[in-house]
Design a protein around this motif. Sequence first.
Motif, PDB file in Angstrom:
ATOM      1  N   THR A 121     -57.036  53.666 -19.419  1.00  0.00           N
ATOM      2  CA  THR A 121     -57.113  52.240 -19.704  1.00  0.00           C
ATOM      3  C   THR A 121     -56.414  51.426 -18.622  1.00  0.00           C
ATOM      4  OG1 THR A 121     -57.129  52.714 -22.068  1.00  0.00           O
ATOM      5  CG2 THR A 121     -56.569  50.466 -21.421  1.00  0.00           C
ATOM      6  N   ILE A 122     -55.251  51.858 -18.207  1.00  0.00           N
ATOM      7  CA  ILE A 122     -54.515  51.168 -17.149  1.00  0.00           C
ATOM      8  C   ILE A 122     -55.313  51.202 -15.846  1.00  0.00           C
ATOM      9  CG2 ILE A 122     -52.419  51.231 -15.727  1.00  0.00           C
ATOM     10  CD1 ILE A 122     -51.998  50.172 -18.562  1.00  0.00           C
ATOM     11  N   ALA A 123     -55.939  52.352 -15.540  1.00  0.00           N
ATOM     12  CA  ALA A 123     -56.712  52.477 -14.302  1.00  0.00           C
ATOM     13  C   ALA A 123     -57.904  51.523 -14.302  1.00  0.00           C
ATOM     14  CB  ALA A 123     -57.177  53.923 -14.123  1.00  0.00           C
ATOM     15  N   VAL A 124     -58.617  51.455 -15.421  1.00  0.00           N
ATOM     16  CA  VAL A 124     -59.779  50.565 -15.508  1.00  0.00           C
ATOM     17  C   VAL A 124     -59.347  49.109 -15.416  1.00  0.00           C
ATOM     18  CG1 VAL A 124     -61.610  49.761 -17.055  1.00  0.00           C
ATOM     19  CG2 VAL A 124     -61.221  52.202 -16.756  1.00  0.00           C
ATOM     20  N   ALA A 125     -58.271  48.757 -16.094  1.00  0.00           N
ATOM     21  CA  ALA A 125     -57.784  47.376 -16.051  1.00  0.00           C
ATOM     22  C   ALA A 125     -57.357  46.999 -14.634  1.00  0.00           C
ATOM     23  CB  ALA A 125     -56.616  47.199 -17.018  1.00  0.00           C
ATOM     24  N   THR A 126     -56.705  47.908 -13.933  1.00  0.00           N
ATOM     25  CA  THR A 126     -56.274  47.641 -12.565  1.00  0.00           C
ATOM     26  C   THR A 126     -57.481  47.466 -11.650  1.00  0.00           C
ATOM     27  OG1 THR A 126     -54.293  48.949 -12.943  1.00  0.00           O
ATOM     28  CG2 THR A 126     -54.876  48.529 -10.656  1.00  0.00           C
ATOM     29  N   GLN A 127     -58.496  48.304 -11.834  1.00  0.00           N
ATOM     30  CA  GLN A 127     -59.702  48.204 -11.020  1.00  0.00           C
ATOM     31  C   GLN A 127     -60.401  46.871 -11.241  1.00  0.00           C
ATOM     32  OE1 GLN A 127     -62.454  51.331 -11.809  1.00  0.00           O
ATOM     33  NE2 GLN A 127     -62.309  52.165  -9.767  1.00  0.00           N
ATOM     34  N   ARG A 128     -60.541  46.473 -12.480  1.00  0.00           N
ATOM     35  CA  ARG A 128     -61.204  45.203 -12.781  1.00  0.00           C
ATOM     36  C   ARG A 128     -60.423  44.027 -12.215  1.00  0.00           C
ATOM     37  NH1 ARG A 128     -63.549  45.444 -18.948  1.00  0.00           N
ATOM     38  NH2 ARG A 128     -65.124  47.023 -18.538  1.00  0.00           N
ATOM     39  N   TRP A 129     -59.110  44.095 -12.317  1.00  0.00           N
ATOM     40  CA  TRP A 129     -58.272  43.001 -11.833  1.00  0.00           C
ATOM     41  C   TRP A 129     -58.373  42.881 -10.315  1.00  0.00           C
ATOM     42  CZ3 TRP A 129     -53.466  42.912  -9.086  1.00  0.00           C
ATOM     43  CH2 TRP A 129     -52.871  41.644  -9.055  1.00  0.00           C
ATOM     44  N   SER A 130     -58.336  44.006  -9.610  1.00  0.00           N
ATOM     45  CA  SER A 130     -58.390  43.957  -8.153  1.00  0.00           C
ATOM     46  C   SER A 130     -59.786  43.567  -7.671  1.00  0.00           C
ATOM     47  CB  SER A 130     -57.975  45.302  -7.551  1.00  0.00           C
ATOM     48  OG  SER A 130     -58.910  46.294  -7.872  1.00  0.00           O
ATOM     49  N   ARG A 131     -60.821  44.017  -8.362  1.00  0.00           N
ATOM     50  CA  ARG A 131     -62.187  43.672  -7.986  1.00  0.00           C
ATOM     51  C   ARG A 131     -62.435  42.181  -8.187  1.00  0.00           C
ATOM     52  NH1 ARG A 131     -66.822  46.718 -10.933  1.00  0.00           N
ATOM     53  NH2 ARG A 131     -65.015  47.202 -12.163  1.00  0.00           N
ATOM     54  N   GLY A 132     -61.911  41.611  -9.254  1.00  0.00           N
ATOM     55  CA  GLY A 132     -62.088  40.197  -9.528  1.00  0.00           C
ATOM     56  C   GLY A 132     -61.425  39.337  -8.473  1.00  0.00           C
ATOM     57  N   GLY A 133     -60.319  39.777  -7.903  1.00  0.00           N
ATOM     58  CA  GLY A 133     -59.631  39.027  -6.872  1.00  0.00           C
ATOM     59  C   GLY A 133     -60.404  38.996  -5.570  1.00  0.00           C
ATOM     60  N   ARG A 134     -61.052  40.086  -5.227  1.00  0.00           N
ATOM     61  CA  ARG A 134     -61.815  40.142  -3.983  1.00  0.00           C
ATOM     62  C   ARG A 134     -63.067  39.284  -4.051  1.00  0.00           C
ATOM     63  NH1 ARG A 134     -63.053  46.132  -2.719  1.00  0.00           N
ATOM     64  NH2 ARG A 134     -62.279  46.369  -4.814  1.00  0.00           N
ATOM     65  N   ARG A 135     -63.674  39.229  -5.224  1.00  0.00           N
ATOM     66  CA  ARG A 135     -64.948  38.553  -5.393  1.00  0.00           C
ATOM     67  C   ARG A 135     -64.769  37.043  -5.586  1.00  0.00           C
ATOM     68  NH1 ARG A 135     -68.149  41.071 -10.197  1.00  0.00           N
ATOM     69  NH2 ARG A 135     -66.439  40.012 -11.184  1.00  0.00           N
ATOM     70  N   GLY A 136     -63.523  36.589  -5.681  1.00  0.00           N
ATOM     71  CA  GLY A 136     -63.255  35.217  -6.072  1.00  0.00           C
ATOM     72  C   GLY A 136     -63.760  34.143  -5.133  1.00  0.00           C
ATOM     73  N   LYS A 137     -63.913  34.423  -3.837  1.00  0.00           N
ATOM     74  CA  LYS A 137     -64.284  33.366  -2.892  1.00  0.00           C
ATOM     75  C   LYS A 137     -65.712  32.872  -3.113  1.00  0.00           C
ATOM     76  CE  LYS A 137     -61.081  34.581   0.750  1.00  0.00           C
ATOM     77  NZ  LYS A 137     -60.890  35.033   2.107  1.00  0.00           N
ATOM     78  N   GLY A 138     -66.641  33.771  -3.406  1.00  0.00           N
ATOM     79  CA  GLY A 138     -68.026  33.366  -3.538  1.00  0.00           C
ATOM     80  C   GLY A 138     -68.430  32.952  -4.924  1.00  0.00           C
ATOM     81  N   ARG A 139     -67.516  32.987  -5.849  1.00  0.00           N
ATOM     82  CA  ARG A 139     -67.847  32.722  -7.243  1.00  0.00           C
ATOM     83  C   ARG A 139     -67.688  31.251  -7.573  1.00  0.00           C
ATOM     84  NH1 ARG A 139     -64.602  36.172 -11.546  1.00  0.00           N
ATOM     85  NH2 ARG A 139     -63.221  35.951  -9.790  1.00  0.00           N
ATOM     86  N   ARG A 140     -68.629  30.713  -8.325  1.00  0.00           N
ATOM     87  CA  ARG A 140     -68.528  29.326  -8.783  1.00  0.00           C
ATOM     88  C   ARG A 140     -67.757  29.269 -10.088  1.00  0.00           C
ATOM     89  NH1 ARG A 140     -74.539  26.769  -8.151  1.00  0.00           N
ATOM     90  NH2 ARG A 140     -74.708  26.985  -5.921  1.00  0.00           N
TER      91      ARG A 140
END
Length: 51
Positions: A29-48
């Motif tokens: 659970t911690i691994a999945v949450a960390t992955q989602r959190w880090s992925r969301g940060g990288r994708r943030g520039k192109g997101r509306r």
Amino acid sequence: MAVVLGLVGAVAEGLGYLLVIAIVLFVATIAVATQRWSRGGRRGKGRRTLR
């Protein structure tokens, strides 16, 4: 929550494998949450943002 259930099972019935399962679930659970959190940060520039 899973760790607590594992501890209760290990203490009440001597079922140590429940504790192992609980720890594995917690780590996953911690691994999945960390992955989602880090992925969301990288994708943030192109997101509306919705307003």
